[in-house]
Write a protein that holds these residues in place. Structure first.
Motif, PDB file in Angstrom:
ATOM      1  N   LEU A  67      -2.693  -8.443  -6.572  1.00 47.65           N
ATOM      2  CA  LEU A  67      -1.537  -8.370  -6.271  1.00 47.65           C
ATOM      3  C   LEU A  67      -0.803  -7.134  -6.638  1.00 47.65           C
ATOM      4  O   LEU A  67      -0.059  -6.423  -6.170  1.00 47.65           O
ATOM      5  CB  LEU A  67      -0.598  -9.666  -6.670  1.00 47.65           C
ATOM      6  N   PHE A  68      -1.120  -6.698  -7.985  1.00 51.25           N
ATOM      7  CA  PHE A  68      -0.774  -5.419  -8.670  1.00 51.25           C
ATOM      8  C   PHE A  68      -1.105  -4.246  -7.862  1.00 51.25           C
ATOM      9  O   PHE A  68      -0.378  -3.484  -7.615  1.00 51.25           O
ATOM     10  CB  PHE A  68      -1.061  -5.326 -10.366  1.00 51.25           C
ATOM     11  N   VAL A  69      -2.439  -4.165  -7.234  1.00 54.91           N
ATOM     12  CA  VAL A  69      -2.953  -3.257  -6.775  1.00 54.91           C
ATOM     13  C   VAL A  69      -2.228  -2.926  -5.166  1.00 54.91           C
ATOM     14  O   VAL A  69      -2.162  -2.130  -4.647  1.00 54.91           O
ATOM     15  CB  VAL A  69      -4.522  -3.213  -6.534  1.00 54.91           C
ATOM     16  N   CYS A  70      -2.026  -4.263  -4.538  1.00 62.03           N
ATOM     17  CA  CYS A  70      -1.425  -4.425  -3.382  1.00 62.03           C
ATOM     18  C   CYS A  70      -0.038  -3.915  -3.289  1.00 62.03           C
ATOM     19  O   CYS A  70       0.222  -3.190  -2.509  1.00 62.03           O
ATOM     20  CB  CYS A  70      -1.583  -5.807  -2.826  1.00 62.03           C
ATOM     21  N   ALA A  71       0.772  -4.397  -4.437  1.00 64.97           N
ATOM     22  CA  ALA A  71       1.971  -3.372  -4.418  1.00 64.97           C
ATOM     23  C   ALA A  71       2.106  -2.060  -4.676  1.00 64.97           C
ATOM     24  O   ALA A  71       2.821  -1.605  -4.038  1.00 64.97           O
ATOM     25  CB  ALA A  71       2.508  -4.159  -5.754  1.00 64.97           C
ATOM     26  N   GLY A  72       0.812  -1.578  -5.117  1.00 64.33           N
ATOM     27  CA  GLY A  72       0.987   0.144  -5.261  1.00 64.33           C
ATOM     28  C   GLY A  72       0.713   0.465  -3.945  1.00 64.33           C
ATOM     29  O   GLY A  72       1.110   1.498  -3.203  1.00 64.33           O
ATOM     30  N   PHE A  73      -0.156  -0.222  -2.962  1.00 65.24           N
ATOM     31  CA  PHE A  73      -0.703   0.079  -1.572  1.00 65.24           C
ATOM     32  C   PHE A  73       0.607  -0.036  -0.489  1.00 65.24           C
ATOM     33  O   PHE A  73       0.983   0.921   0.064  1.00 65.24           O
ATOM     34  CB  PHE A  73      -1.828  -0.605  -1.001  1.00 65.24           C
ATOM     35  N   ALA A  74       1.500  -1.102  -0.884  1.00 64.31           N
ATOM     36  CA  ALA A  74       2.458  -1.295   0.025  1.00 64.31           C
ATOM     37  C   ALA A  74       3.751  -0.191  -0.589  1.00 64.31           C
ATOM     38  O   ALA A  74       4.206   0.212   0.482  1.00 64.31           O
ATOM     39  CB  ALA A  74       3.162  -2.665  -0.381  1.00 64.31           C
ATOM     40  N   MET A  75       3.951   0.185  -1.692  1.00 67.77           N
ATOM     41  CA  MET A  75       4.797   1.158  -2.141  1.00 67.77           C
ATOM     42  C   MET A  75       4.519   2.360  -1.317  1.00 67.77           C
ATOM     43  O   MET A  75       5.163   3.279  -0.890  1.00 67.77           O
ATOM     44  CB  MET A  75       4.915   1.222  -3.529  1.00 67.77           C
ATOM     45  N   TYR A  76       3.128   2.705  -1.389  1.00 63.67           N
ATOM     46  CA  TYR A  76       2.593   4.036  -0.926  1.00 63.67           C
ATOM     47  C   TYR A  76       2.844   3.805   0.707  1.00 63.67           C
ATOM     48  O   TYR A  76       3.204   5.068   1.251  1.00 63.67           O
ATOM     49  CB  TYR A  76       0.958   4.143  -0.974  1.00 63.67           C
ATOM     50  N   GLY A  77       2.428   2.969   1.276  1.00 61.18           N
ATOM     51  CA  GLY A  77       2.750   2.857   2.805  1.00 61.18           C
ATOM     52  C   GLY A  77       4.274   2.936   3.035  1.00 61.18           C
ATOM     53  O   GLY A  77       4.546   3.578   3.923  1.00 61.18           O
ATOM     54  N   PHE A  78       4.969   2.169   2.333  1.00 58.88           N
ATOM     55  CA  PHE A  78       6.486   2.270   2.454  1.00 58.88           C
ATOM     56  C   PHE A  78       7.110   3.961   2.397  1.00 58.88           C
ATOM     57  O   PHE A  78       7.721   4.378   3.376  1.00 58.88           O
ATOM     58  CB  PHE A  78       7.355   1.366   1.719  1.00 58.88           C
ATOM     59  N   CYS A  79       6.633   4.565   1.499  1.00 64.17           N
ATOM     60  CA  CYS A  79       6.975   5.935   1.521  1.00 64.17           C
ATOM     61  C   CYS A  79       6.663   6.640   2.156  1.00 64.17           C
ATOM     62  O   CYS A  79       7.226   7.722   2.724  1.00 64.17           O
ATOM     63  CB  CYS A  79       6.532   6.315  -0.307  1.00 64.17           C
ATOM     64  N   TYR A  80       5.286   6.637   2.820  1.00 62.10           N
ATOM     65  CA  TYR A  80       4.832   7.375   3.618  1.00 62.10           C
ATOM     66  C   TYR A  80       5.416   7.418   5.019  1.00 62.10           C
ATOM     67  O   TYR A  80       5.667   8.116   5.882  1.00 62.10           O
ATOM     68  CB  TYR A  80       3.165   7.185   3.947  1.00 62.10           C
ATOM     69  N   CYS A  81       5.876   5.847   5.327  1.00 61.49           N
ATOM     70  CA  CYS A  81       6.437   5.575   6.659  1.00 61.49           C
ATOM     71  C   CYS A  81       7.929   6.364   6.730  1.00 61.49           C
ATOM     72  O   CYS A  81       8.092   6.934   7.700  1.00 61.49           O
ATOM     73  CB  CYS A  81       6.410   4.180   6.750  1.00 61.49           C
ATOM     74  N   MET A  82       8.355   6.222   5.586  1.00 64.36           N
ATOM     75  CA  MET A  82       9.904   6.757   5.396  1.00 64.36           C
ATOM     76  C   MET A  82       9.702   8.245   5.798  1.00 64.36           C
ATOM     77  O   MET A  82      10.474   8.847   6.332  1.00 64.36           O
ATOM     78  CB  MET A  82      10.613   6.638   4.203  1.00 64.36           C
ATOM     79  N   ALA A  83       8.697   8.999   4.951  1.00 65.45           N
ATOM     80  CA  ALA A  83       8.686  10.318   5.183  1.00 65.45           C
ATOM     81  C   ALA A  83       8.199  10.670   6.637  1.00 65.45           C
ATOM     82  O   ALA A  83       8.636  11.704   7.040  1.00 65.45           O
ATOM     83  CB  ALA A  83       7.534  10.837   4.218  1.00 65.45           C
ATOM     84  N   TRP A  84       7.396  10.100   7.152  1.00 63.09           N
ATOM     85  CA  TRP A  84       6.966  10.209   8.458  1.00 63.09           C
ATOM     86  C   TRP A  84       8.045  10.339   9.378  1.00 63.09           C
ATOM     87  O   TRP A  84       8.224  11.146  10.436  1.00 63.09           O
ATOM     88  CB  TRP A  84       5.758   9.276   8.806  1.00 63.09           C
ATOM     89  N   LEU A  85       8.993   9.199   9.287  1.00 64.88           N
ATOM     90  CA  LEU A  85      10.192   9.115  10.081  1.00 64.88           C
ATOM     91  C   LEU A  85      11.193  10.218   9.955  1.00 64.88           C
ATOM     92  O   LEU A  85      11.700  10.799  10.997  1.00 64.88           O
ATOM     93  CB  LEU A  85      10.993   7.721   9.825  1.00 64.88           C
TER      94      LEU A  85
END
Length: 168
Positions: A67-85
């Motif tokens: 879960l700790f690693v998945c939280a890191g991937f989720a944070m990366y995905g969220f930030c990447y999505c915001m930067a892409w938008l």
């Protein structure tokens, strides 16, 4: 000497296709670096979080680590999505509204400034005590000394020179 100089600033010149290509090449360079910067930032944030909860790791089960690693991937995905938008919105605005992209200034170089990342020329602005600092290419920085009168066409928001010419 600057008082006798006729300084003119022409604003909101429409962008042409050459200028749009220049902006797109700069965006491509940023897009190449973005995943690495976000990855490094998320890694540092996760390492800091792990440091703060280091005493509680003894009670963690296997699924807690997952879960700790998945939280890191989720944070990366969220930030990447915001930067892409944001990048999509920005590039759509540049292509849609070409009327606010660049300015043309006829003025005198009053200062030169060099940082570790770029070279800048400072020009006298149209109103009293106004200064306009514009990033230039290294060859233009070394070519034009202080006190010379130039015509500069620059991007309005990034203050980057597209074209520099002597004004005689």
């Amino acid at each position: 000497m600057i008082d006798d100089l006729k300084i003119s600033l022409q604003e909101n010149i429409p962008l042409d296709d050459k200028d749009l290509k220049h902006i797109e090449t700069q965006e491509k360079g940023f897009k190449k670096v973005l995943p690495m910067v976000l990855g490094g930032s998320v890694f540092l944030l996760m390492a800091f979080t792990a440091f703060l909860i280091r005493d509680h790791f003894a009670g963690f089960k296997c699924y807690d680590y997952i879960l700790f690693v998945c939280a890191g991937f989720a944070m990366y995905g969220f930030c990447y999505c915001m930067a892409w938008l944001v990048m999509r919105y920005d590039s759509a605005n540049w292509k849609k509204d070409k009327t606010y992209g660049k300015n043309k200034l006829i003025s005198m170089v009053i200062n030169r400034d060099k940082t570790e990342h770029a070279e800048y020329l400072t020009f006298a602005g149209p109103s009293e005590n106004e200064k306009i600092r514009i990033r230039v290419k290294p060859e233009d920085y070394s070519r034009y000394p202080t006190g010379i009168k130039l015509t500069v066409i620059y991007l309005k928001f990034s203050k980057e020179a597209l074209e520099l010419n002597r004004f005689d």
